[in-house]
Design a protein around this motif. Sequence first.
Motif: not given
Lengths: 466, 466
Positions: B203, B250, B398, B406, B423, B426-427, B440
Motif C-alpha cells: 500500500y 495504513t 484509515v 469500499e 484504500l 493505494y494498493r 483513507v
Amino acid sequence: MPESWVNFAERLGADLHLELAGTGSRRAVLMRALREAIESGRLAPGTRLPPYRSLAADLRVARNTVADAYAELVAEGRLTARQGSGTRVAERVAPLPSTRPRAVAVPPRPVHDLVQGQPDPSAFPRGAWLASARRALNTAPHDAFGPGDPQGRPELRRALAEYLARVRGVRTSPERIVVCSGTAHALRLLARVLGGSWAVEAYGLPFHRGLLAECGVRTVPLDVDGEGADTGGLGRARAVLLTPAHQFPTGGPLHPGRRSAAVAWAGDTGGVVVEDDYDGEFRYDRRPVGAVQGLDPEQVVYTGSVSKSLSPGLRIGWMALPARLVPEVVAAKGEREPYAGAVEQLTLADFLAGGSYDRHVRRMRQRHRRRRDLLVSVLAERAPQVRVSGIAAGLHAVLDLPEGSERSVVKAAAWQGLAVEGLSGYRHPGWRGPVRDGLVVGYSTPPEHRYAGALDLLCRALPLAP
Amino acid sequence: MPESWVNFAERLGADLHLELAGTGSRRAVLMRALREAIESGRLAPGTRLPPYRSLAADLRVARNTVADAYAELVAEGRLTARQGSGTRVAERVAPLPSTRPRAVAVPPRPVHDLVQGQPDPSAFPRGAWLASARRALNTAPHDAFGPGDPQGRPELRRALAEYLARVRGVRTSPERIVVCSGTAHALRLLARVLGGSWAVEAYGLPFHRGLLAECGVRTVPLDVDGEGADTGGLGRARAVLLTPAHQFPTGGPLHPGRRSAAVAWAGDTGGVVVEDDYDGEFRYDRRPVGAVQGLDPEQVVYTGSVSKSLSPGLRIGWMALPARLVPEVVAAKGEREPYAGAVEQLTLADFLAGGSYDRHVRRMRQRHRRRRDLLVSVLAERAPQVRVSGIAAGLHAVLDLPEGSERSVVKAAAWQGLAVEGLSGYRHPGWRGPVRDGLVVGYSTPPEHRYAGALDLLCRALPLAP
C-alpha cells in the motif's frame, strides 16, 4: 606545535605526528592534518578516532569545528561514521583528486571575469523584489499554497503574455504559456516532446547541445554568417534552435529573409522553430528586433527566462507554445512538479505587472551600454587592429583574432588573471565549414569597480598589430 | 437577444444566429455562442472573424473580453490567428472533448474534501514567511544571485542538517544534503542513479509507483501489516522505499526489528533504503519515532519536503544521502538546474534557523490533533462499528470497512458532495496477498469552518452496523 596536538596523538595510542603546516581556519588546519595522516597511512584503515567532543575539549576548539571536520572527511570517504562503532578511518579510502598543488605550472585563479553569461549578481534589485514579494504574499489567493498548476500560476502567465506581446512582439495567450525553471529546462521538455534530430547554429552554447544529446536529440550544425544562421536548408530536421535577436555568440540579428524561411520550412514540413530569446531585451542603438514567434505562433516555440535580466539564481523561465504542443509539454513536466515555487511566480508576476521589471531592464540596459561603449573605446585606443562585432545588442561582444592565435590569447589572458573564452569552445564539434578565431567578451558580470581593470588586462592579452 | 449580437451576425455577412443561452460572464456567454456556431458548422472553416476591437465596440464590452475569448478559442484549436490574415475559424477543427453535460448521471462536484495529501492552504504562515524573505534578501551574499550550486544553497543545507538532526534524529552534514523540488523530484533522481528494481510497500502512493515506472524502475510489493512493511525478504532489490514514521496510508510506525532488518539487508547486499519521511513531524501522543536513517547514514537515503508542513506550492524538498551517492545525485540534477530558486532557499533557511518552522509545525500539530480527536469522537458516537487506525501520527486516518463495501461507500460519499478515497486505490497492482477494504480520511485539507460539515457527510456515507 601546540600541546593539544600531542594529546591527540597520545589519545590514539599511536606514534602520530600531525603536520600543522599552512594557514587557514582551525577547521581547515585540522582537516589538512587528518587528511595527510590518513593518506600517508599513518592513521591506518579502521583506526577509531576520538569522539569529537573529547577531541574538541583536548584541542580547546569549538565542538562544531571538530564535528564539521569529521563530517567533511566522512563525506569525502576518508572516514566512516556508524552508530555504535564511532568514527573510523575508512577501510578502503577511495582515490580522491589530490588537493595539493600540481607539479606543472597552472595559471593563477582568475581575478577578473569577462566570461559571458551572467548578469552582475550585485545588481539584483533586492528592494523592489521584496516589495513584490510582500504584495504577492498579501494578495495571493489561498489556492496558491495548494498543489499548484504544472503549467504555472495564471497570474504569472497573464503578466508574461502581456509583457512579451508589448516588448518582444510575441503573439500568445496565458493558455499557451508554460512556466519552467529556465531555458535549459525548456529545452529538455521540448527535446522529450519533439525528439528527432534538430538543426542548431554552428556556433552556440555547448551546454545546450549537451543537454539535447542527453535527451537523445542529435544536433546538426547550420552555417552562421553576418546575417545569422542559414535557414535555407533545414530539410528533414524535427526542429531548429535559433537565437534570432542576437546570434549567440557571434552577435548579429537573424536576417528577415531567413526568419521567413525558417517559419515557411516549419509550415511546410511540420517542423518546429525553437526561438531562444536569451537577451532580446538588451538592444542599444535602435528598437529591439521583434521575436520570430510573432510571424507565426503556430510554428514557433518562444523561450525566455529571467537568467540574463534578473538572476539565474531565481530559476524561472517560460515558453510561449503553439496550441497543439501545450498539453504534451505540460505532461512532460510531470503532474506534481511545477518546479518554480508559487511565491516566486507570484512575486515575478507582480514585478512584471507593476513595472518593476521594465525599470530594472532599463537601468541594466543603460549600464550594459556604458560598458559596451567603454569596451569599444578602450579597444579603439589600445588595440585598433582588433575588429569588434556583435555590439548592437546583448551582454557580450566578439573580438576577431588573427587565424591560429585564439588559444594563445586565451592562455595569455589566464596568466594575467583574466577569465575569457575563445569562439572555438562554442563551435559545434560536427561543423566542417569555415571557422573563425575570436574572443567572446562578456561585459555584464564584473562589479562596477572592477570593469576597467578587466578591460586593461584584456588589452594586454591581445596580439599586437600584425 | 441584445441588438449587438445582430450586428455581429451582419458584420460576418452571414445568416448567423448565436445561441445566447445560459448564464455566466460576458466572456463565457460569448465563448459558448462562438463554440456552438463553429461546431455546428454555421461559422464555416476559414471564415474571418471581425477584429476584436470592432467586435468589442459593437458588443459594448471590454476589448479584453473579446480578445480573451478569441485567444482561448485559438488555444482550443477552434480559431487560428495568423499575422496578416486575422482571426479565422480553423480549417480542421480538432475533435475536442465536449463540454456539455453527459447523458449519464455524475455525482455533483465535491463541496467537502477529505482526500489525504495537502495541508490547509489557508494556514500558510504568510507573515512569518515574508519576514524570513526580508531577512534573506537583506543579508544574502551577492553570489546568491549568481548561477547557484545545484546541490542547494549552503545556508539551507546547514539549517536542514541542524533541524533534521534535532527533530528527526537524522545523522548528516551539509555536504551530504541535496536540495530538490520535492519528494517526487528526489525519487526521480534516485531512480536514475540507482536503477534496478525496487521493493515498495504493497500500500503506497500510486503517484510514486508511477514515476518510478516512468524512470524505468520495476516495483515489487512488500506485505504491510500492523508493524509496517515486512522487510524480511528484500532479496536482490536495488532499493526499498519505506515510510517508516507512519506507513502510508495504513498508518503504523515501522517495527524496530524491521528497521534493523532493512538496514542490515542494505549493508549485506549493497542495496539502498529510501526513507520517505513525509509526515514525520506530526506525531501526537508521544515523541516522534526517529528516522531509520539514524541507524546507518551510509545505507539510508532520507527524503523530506515542506509539502505537508508548509505548502506543496513552494516546491522545496531535500535528501540526506550516503556520502558515496552525493556526486551522482548532484550530477543527475543537471549542472545548471538547481530547480529551487535561491531566494526561496534562503528564505526557508532563515525560517528554519530562526525557529519559525518549529513554531508553525507546533501550531499545525495542535490543529491536526484537534481534528483527529474530533474525527475519532464523532465516529465513536455516530459510527461506533467502524474501526479507526493510523491515528497516532500524520494527517490522515484509515477507517476499516466490511469486505466488499469500499466502492459503494466512496460512491455514496461522492453523491453527498464529499471527496474521499478508498484504500484500494493505494494498493500495488501486482499485490497478490490479503487485501483490506477501507477509507483513507485526510483531515488536514478543509478550512477550519468546513471541517465539521465534512465529518457529518462522512458519517452519512458510512455503512450501518452489520
